[in-house]
Scaffold this motif. Structure first.
Motif, PDB file in Angstrom:
ATOM      1  N   GLN A 114      -0.419 -33.960 -16.755  1.00 15.72           N
ATOM      2  CA  GLN A 114       1.837 -33.823 -16.240  1.00 15.72           C
ATOM      3  C   GLN A 114       1.918 -32.507 -16.794  1.00 15.72           C
ATOM      4  O   GLN A 114       3.085 -31.427 -17.073  1.00 15.72           O
ATOM      5  CB  GLN A 114       2.051 -34.619 -15.961  1.00 15.72           C
ATOM      6  CG  GLN A 114       1.517 -35.489 -15.123  1.00 15.72           C
ATOM      7  CD  GLN A 114       2.430 -35.109 -14.099  1.00 15.72           C
ATOM      8  OE1 GLN A 114       2.981 -35.147 -13.442  1.00 15.72           O
ATOM      9  NE2 GLN A 114       1.122 -35.129 -12.796  1.00 15.72           N
ATOM     10  N   GLU A 116       0.654 -30.108 -18.923  1.00 16.30           N
ATOM     11  CA  GLU A 116      -0.140 -28.946 -17.984  1.00 16.30           C
ATOM     12  C   GLU A 116       0.747 -28.046 -16.638  1.00 16.30           C
ATOM     13  O   GLU A 116       0.861 -27.441 -16.902  1.00 16.30           O
ATOM     14  CB  GLU A 116      -1.522 -29.148 -18.294  1.00 16.30           C
ATOM     15  CG  GLU A 116      -2.064 -29.267 -19.251  1.00 16.30           C
ATOM     16  CD  GLU A 116      -3.914 -29.426 -19.905  1.00 16.30           C
ATOM     17  OE1 GLU A 116      -4.760 -29.785 -18.750  1.00 16.30           O
ATOM     18  OE2 GLU A 116      -4.230 -29.311 -21.022  1.00 16.30           O
ATOM     19  N   ALA A 117       0.670 -29.052 -15.669  1.00 18.58           N
ATOM     20  CA  ALA A 117       1.428 -28.599 -14.445  1.00 18.58           C
ATOM     21  C   ALA A 117       2.496 -28.073 -15.170  1.00 18.58           C
ATOM     22  O   ALA A 117       3.165 -26.885 -15.088  1.00 18.58           O
ATOM     23  CB  ALA A 117       1.377 -29.704 -14.033  1.00 18.58           C
ATOM     24  N   CYS A 118       4.238 -28.325 -16.609  1.00 20.81           N
ATOM     25  CA  CYS A 118       4.809 -28.810 -16.351  1.00 20.81           C
ATOM     26  C   CYS A 118       4.724 -26.475 -17.104  1.00 20.81           C
ATOM     27  O   CYS A 118       5.631 -25.753 -17.058  1.00 20.81           O
ATOM     28  CB  CYS A 118       5.535 -29.596 -17.634  1.00 20.81           C
ATOM     29  SG  CYS A 118       5.884 -30.716 -16.490  1.00 20.81           S
ATOM     30  N   VAL A 119       3.710 -26.423 -18.014  1.00 22.23           N
ATOM     31  CA  VAL A 119       3.376 -25.805 -18.479  1.00 22.23           C
ATOM     32  C   VAL A 119       3.049 -24.193 -17.901  1.00 22.23           C
ATOM     33  O   VAL A 119       4.066 -22.832 -17.467  1.00 22.23           O
ATOM     34  CB  VAL A 119       2.198 -25.529 -19.517  1.00 22.23           C
ATOM     35  CG1 VAL A 119       1.817 -24.155 -20.456  1.00 22.23           C
ATOM     36  CG2 VAL A 119       2.852 -26.078 -20.716  1.00 22.23           C
ATOM     37  N   ALA A 120       2.807 -24.393 -16.606  1.00 24.97           N
ATOM     38  CA  ALA A 120       1.873 -23.980 -15.788  1.00 24.97           C
ATOM     39  C   ALA A 120       3.038 -23.230 -15.029  1.00 24.97           C
ATOM     40  O   ALA A 120       2.688 -22.147 -14.221  1.00 24.97           O
ATOM     41  CB  ALA A 120       0.721 -24.440 -14.742  1.00 24.97           C
TER      42      ALA A 120
ATOM     43  N   MET B  52      -3.142 -19.176 -18.885  1.00 26.99           N
ATOM     44  CA  MET B  52      -2.741 -19.672 -18.756  1.00 26.99           C
ATOM     45  C   MET B  52      -1.746 -20.472 -19.643  1.00 26.99           C
ATOM     46  O   MET B  52      -0.842 -20.822 -19.640  1.00 26.99           O
ATOM     47  CB  MET B  52      -2.882 -21.051 -18.089  1.00 26.99           C
ATOM     48  CG  MET B  52      -1.844 -21.934 -16.779  1.00 26.99           C
ATOM     49  SD  MET B  52      -0.811 -21.087 -15.676  1.00 26.99           S
ATOM     50  CE  MET B  52       0.830 -20.623 -16.589  1.00 26.99           C
ATOM     51  N   LEU B  54      -2.276 -22.121 -21.688  1.00 23.34           N
ATOM     52  CA  LEU B  54      -2.287 -24.405 -22.403  1.00 23.34           C
ATOM     53  C   LEU B  54      -3.816 -24.059 -23.413  1.00 23.34           C
ATOM     54  O   LEU B  54      -3.718 -25.245 -23.628  1.00 23.34           O
ATOM     55  CB  LEU B  54      -3.551 -24.974 -21.255  1.00 23.34           C
ATOM     56  CG  LEU B  54      -2.775 -24.785 -19.672  1.00 23.34           C
ATOM     57  CD1 LEU B  54      -2.906 -24.948 -18.624  1.00 23.34           C
ATOM     58  CD2 LEU B  54      -1.126 -25.605 -20.318  1.00 23.34           C
ATOM     59  N   ARG B  90       4.276 -16.120 -18.992  1.00 23.88           N
ATOM     60  CA  ARG B  90       4.203 -17.478 -18.276  1.00 23.88           C
ATOM     61  C   ARG B  90       4.774 -16.439 -16.812  1.00 23.88           C
ATOM     62  O   ARG B  90       4.179 -17.437 -15.698  1.00 23.88           O
ATOM     63  CB  ARG B  90       4.317 -18.712 -18.460  1.00 23.88           C
ATOM     64  CG  ARG B  90       3.804 -19.534 -19.442  1.00 23.88           C
ATOM     65  CD  ARG B  90       3.997 -20.846 -19.816  1.00 23.88           C
ATOM     66  NE  ARG B  90       3.167 -21.225 -21.357  1.00 23.88           N
ATOM     67  CZ  ARG B  90       4.452 -21.335 -22.095  1.00 23.88           C
ATOM     68  NH1 ARG B  90       5.640 -21.440 -21.787  1.00 23.88           N
ATOM     69  NH2 ARG B  90       3.727 -22.324 -23.049  1.00 23.88           N
ATOM     70  N   ILE B  93       1.979 -16.033 -14.352  1.00 24.40           N
ATOM     71  CA  ILE B  93       1.081 -16.539 -13.904  1.00 24.40           C
ATOM     72  C   ILE B  93       1.316 -17.529 -13.484  1.00 24.40           C
ATOM     73  O   ILE B  93       2.268 -18.400 -13.788  1.00 24.40           O
ATOM     74  CB  ILE B  93       0.245 -16.575 -15.075  1.00 24.40           C
ATOM     75  CG1 ILE B  93      -0.376 -15.035 -16.256  1.00 24.40           C
ATOM     76  CG2 ILE B  93      -1.197 -16.994 -14.551  1.00 24.40           C
ATOM     77  CD1 ILE B  93      -0.638 -14.815 -17.697  1.00 24.40           C
ATOM     78  N   GLY B  94       0.555 -18.433 -12.249  1.00 28.87           N
ATOM     79  CA  GLY B  94       0.281 -19.524 -11.698  1.00 28.87           C
ATOM     80  C   GLY B  94      -0.956 -19.904 -11.642  1.00 28.87           C
ATOM     81  O   GLY B  94      -1.940 -18.952 -11.998  1.00 28.87           O
ATOM     82  N   MET B  95      -0.869 -21.452 -11.829  1.00 21.68           N
ATOM     83  CA  MET B  95      -2.745 -21.983 -11.981  1.00 21.68           C
ATOM     84  C   MET B  95      -2.813 -22.989 -10.773  1.00 21.68           C
ATOM     85  O   MET B  95      -1.559 -23.502 -10.762  1.00 21.68           O
ATOM     86  CB  MET B  95      -2.606 -22.557 -13.184  1.00 21.68           C
ATOM     87  CG  MET B  95      -4.013 -22.945 -13.874  1.00 21.68           C
ATOM     88  SD  MET B  95      -5.032 -22.933 -15.357  1.00 21.68           S
ATOM     89  CE  MET B  95      -6.045 -23.946 -14.985  1.00 21.68           C
ATOM     90  N   PHE B  97      -5.019 -26.499 -10.076  1.00 19.37           N
ATOM     91  CA  PHE B  97      -5.968 -27.136 -11.221  1.00 19.37           C
ATOM     92  C   PHE B  97      -7.009 -28.333 -10.104  1.00 19.37           C
ATOM     93  O   PHE B  97      -6.751 -28.605  -9.169  1.00 19.37           O
ATOM     94  CB  PHE B  97      -5.246 -28.115 -12.388  1.00 19.37           C
ATOM     95  CG  PHE B  97      -4.637 -27.843 -13.082  1.00 19.37           C
ATOM     96  CD1 PHE B  97      -4.695 -27.494 -14.570  1.00 19.37           C
ATOM     97  CD2 PHE B  97      -3.027 -26.950 -12.559  1.00 19.37           C
ATOM     98  CE1 PHE B  97      -3.894 -26.970 -15.884  1.00 19.37           C
ATOM     99  CE2 PHE B  97      -1.868 -26.909 -13.408  1.00 19.37           C
ATOM    100  CZ  PHE B  97      -2.730 -26.492 -15.055  1.00 19.37           C
ATOM    101  N   ASN B 101      -2.922 -32.149 -10.432  1.00 19.33           N
ATOM    102  CA  ASN B 101      -1.563 -32.420 -11.040  1.00 19.33           C
ATOM    103  C   ASN B 101      -0.510 -31.679 -10.576  1.00 19.33           C
ATOM    104  O   ASN B 101       0.269 -32.091 -11.139  1.00 19.33           O
ATOM    105  CB  ASN B 101      -1.347 -31.621 -12.120  1.00 19.33           C
ATOM    106  CG  ASN B 101      -3.042 -31.604 -13.370  1.00 19.33           C
ATOM    107  OD1 ASN B 101      -3.740 -32.004 -12.429  1.00 19.33           O
ATOM    108  ND2 ASN B 101      -2.924 -30.756 -14.424  1.00 19.33           N
ATOM    109  N   PHE B 103       3.255 -33.542  -9.484  1.00 22.15           N
ATOM    110  CA  PHE B 103       4.167 -34.689  -9.643  1.00 22.15           C
ATOM    111  C   PHE B 103       4.424 -35.569  -9.124  1.00 22.15           C
ATOM    112  O   PHE B 103       5.266 -35.734  -8.234  1.00 22.15           O
ATOM    113  CB  PHE B 103       5.987 -33.825 -10.110  1.00 22.15           C
ATOM    114  CG  PHE B 103       5.296 -32.491 -10.462  1.00 22.15           C
ATOM    115  CD1 PHE B 103       4.687 -32.791 -12.430  1.00 22.15           C
ATOM    116  CD2 PHE B 103       6.170 -32.080 -10.273  1.00 22.15           C
ATOM    117  CE1 PHE B 103       4.468 -31.511 -13.304  1.00 22.15           C
ATOM    118  CE2 PHE B 103       6.246 -30.496 -11.614  1.00 22.15           C
ATOM    119  CZ  PHE B 103       5.167 -30.156 -12.706  1.00 22.15           C
ATOM    120  N   ARG B 163       3.119 -24.864  -4.228  1.00 18.32           N
ATOM    121  CA  ARG B 163       3.810 -25.091  -5.846  1.00 18.32           C
ATOM    122  C   ARG B 163       3.114 -23.931  -5.957  1.00 18.32           C
ATOM    123  O   ARG B 163       4.771 -23.267  -7.693  1.00 18.32           O
ATOM    124  CB  ARG B 163       3.665 -26.403  -7.115  1.00 18.32           C
ATOM    125  CG  ARG B 163       4.167 -26.357  -7.890  1.00 18.32           C
ATOM    126  CD  ARG B 163       4.308 -28.029  -8.345  1.00 18.32           C
ATOM    127  NE  ARG B 163       2.730 -27.895  -8.902  1.00 18.32           N
ATOM    128  CZ  ARG B 163       2.440 -28.823  -9.498  1.00 18.32           C
ATOM    129  NH1 ARG B 163       3.177 -30.205  -9.728  1.00 18.32           N
ATOM    130  NH2 ARG B 163       1.203 -28.579 -10.600  1.00 18.32           N
TER     131      ARG B 163
END
Ligand SMILES: Nc1ncnc2c1ncn2[C@@H]1O[C@H](COP(=O)(O)OP(=O)(O)OP(=O)(O)O)[C@@H](O)[C@H]1O
Ligand SMILES: [Mg+2]
Lengths: 218, 261
Positions: A114, A116-120, B52, B54, B90, B93-95, B97, B101, B103, B163
């Motif tokens: 979760q 990581e999704a926020c960072v993305a 990304m 991360l 950022r 860039i989008g990612m 997964f 992931n 919400f 998203r």
């Protein structure tokens, strides 16, 4: 027998003090729990250190001693408190220390996915916490918060130390005036139970509300 | 001459004593569709995660849209990037997964509108309008008000794609987006991605174990092993006439496992 009405009034007055202590103490505990719980996972070492110090101190000493210090020793530094304020403060700070660990645990229990999704999607740290992490952590906290509130309710009786007339205190008064133990203590037994049931019930309703939609996720 | 949109120079990445990427160099041109393939543990995911932000880097340099990703200018000197710089970068860039992931506490529509409203200050009306267009594009127009827990894996992944697209990044990263899906759900996600590749000029980096898909999707395929590029080229060349022994043996194993190449 006609006196019972008067004695019951006495106990109900005490019950109101207990309710006030519980409500205000819980409110303070909640605020403190979030501040200290978030402090525990802060990026800044000194904030973590401060939060840890508070939590360890208040979990490691008894509420009896804490109340004594707040009511009798703190005024020497110039901070005069009414018995009610001192009682709320002791209860809130004590239970808040336990609550802080609950807040921290629940936040850390939200999967790393979760974050990581926020960072993305480029949320800021605050937005992550506010919109994604907290809403998922809250349902994890509520059951334990309910228990904490009940612990707080049960701890309210320590305030007789500082001459606050809570429910237990009043029961003692009635007992010494009437010589009867049964009536006052059966009464407060039922009242305590009613109050804790009310807390449990309220918490379960709240839980159902905040977990709506989250079912099937964990 | 076009500037590359991503430029990776002498990139190094270690986890403790384990060096995962050791002196990696490659450029990606704007609009290019790149497939990253290679054996498990070769560092493909790590590269996407680094892009990304991360995962930090251990050395080297990355430029995205002409600006250093992990460095910034301060008082005329180049220093490590701070959170504000990363936040700014950022946007490009989008990612998507492997495990979606999404919400879980937000509806499908909210999953898509949350970030545009928060990070770009879009009004709800604007954000929702585009969210619905994107849902339409991924074939989920009727699922806007569902919760993620009510969707199948393939549907979840399509929402996750929507998203990421809602923020309109120039670069999209896809990390094995179909490998957590039941086989019968893979196609619906690949279908969406094929359309995306054909219809947009977005730069796309895709990590995949689906060689058939990599072949249809990519302009260029990079074959990784042990954190280095062993071989690269257009899919037609890399899949049909690989030059390196390691590429050949990797592809042989894939074919032996029953995949079309
Ligand atoms: N957070 C981490 N801590 C320690 N080691 C890590 C971490 N992340 C990845 N690694 C290691 O780095 C190496 C490369 O991992 P990576 O996930 O990039 O491989 P991959 O090419 O994506 O593999 P796969 O095809 O299995 O997904 C592996 O050896 C992995 O164990
Ligand atoms: Mg991987």
């Amino acid at each position: 027998m006609g006196d019972w009405a008067g004695y019951l009034t006495l106990i109900l007055q005490g019950a109101w003090v207990t309710v006030e202590l519980t409500l205000m103490g819980s409110a303070l505990a909640l605020v403190v729990a979030f501040i200290a719980g978030l402090g525990r996972i802060s990026r800044h070492a000194w904030i973590r250190w401060l939060a840890t110090g508070y939590i360890e101190f208040f979990r490691g000493t008894s509420i009896f001693v804490q109340l004594f210090w707040i009511y009798f020793v703190l005024p020497m530094t110039g901070a005069e408190l009414t018995p009610m304020q001192a009682g709320v403060m002791a209860l809130g700070l004590n239970v808040g220390a336990y609550g802080a660990e609950v807040v921290r645990g629940a936040i850390l229990a939200v999967p790393r996915d979760q974050h990581e999704a926020c960072v993305a999607v480029n949320l800021t740290r605050f937005q992550r916490m506010r919109h994604v992490i907290m809403p998922q952590a809250l349902p994890l906290m509520l059951p334990t918060f309910g228990n904490n509130a009940i612990e707080l309710l049960k701890a309210t009786s320590v305030v007789s130390l500082i001459s606050l007339s809570d429910m237990t205190f009043q029961a003692q008064v009635v007992r010494s005036q009437t010589g009867s133990t049964l009536m006052p203590f059966v009464t407060i037994l039922l009242l305590y139970f009613a109050m804790s049931s009310a807390i449990s019930f309220g918490m379960r309703r709240l839980e159902r509300r905040v977990t709506r939609g989250l079912d099937g996720v964990r | 001459m076009d500037q590359p949109i991503i430029r990776i120079q002498d990139l190094r990445k270690s986890f403790g004593t384990l060096t995962v990427i050791d002196g990696l160099n490659f450029d990606v041109m704007k609009g290019e569709k790149l497939a990253l393939i290679g054996p498990s543990g070769s560092g493909k995911t790590t590269i996407l995660r680094i892009l990304m932000t991360l995962e930090g880097i251990s050395g080297g340099r990355i430029e995205v849209c002409g600006e250093p990703l992990y460095h910034m200018q301060k008082h005329g000197a180049e220093v490590p990037a701070d959170e504000a710089h990363l936040h700014r970068m950022r946007r490009h860039i989008g990612m998507v997964f492997q495990h979606f992931n999404l919400f879980p506490h937000k509806s499908v529509l909210q999953n898509i509108t949350l970030a545009p409203m928060l990070t770009k200050g879009e009004s709800r009306t604007v954000a929702e309008k585009r969210a619905r267009e994107l849902l339409d594009m991924v074939g989920l127009a009727d699922k806007a008000d569902y919760m993620p827990s009510q969707l199948s894996g393939g549907q979840k992944q399509r929402v996750a794609i929507a998203r990421a697209l809602a923020l309109q990044p120039q670069i999209m990263l896809f990390d094995e987006v179909t490998s957590a899906l039941d086989p019968e759900l893979v196609e619906e996600v690949l279908e969406v991605m094929k359309r995306l590749a054909a219809e947009t000029d977005m730069t796309m980096l895709l990590v995949t174990h689906e060689m058939g898909f990599a072949r249809d999707f990519a302009d260029r395929v990079l074959f990784f092993d042990k954190g280095r590029i062993v071989e690269q080229g257009p899919p037609a060349q890399l899949f049909t006439a690989p030059q390196e022994d390691r590429t050949k043996s990797f592809l042989r194993k894939i074919i032996a496992a029953g995949q079309r190449v």
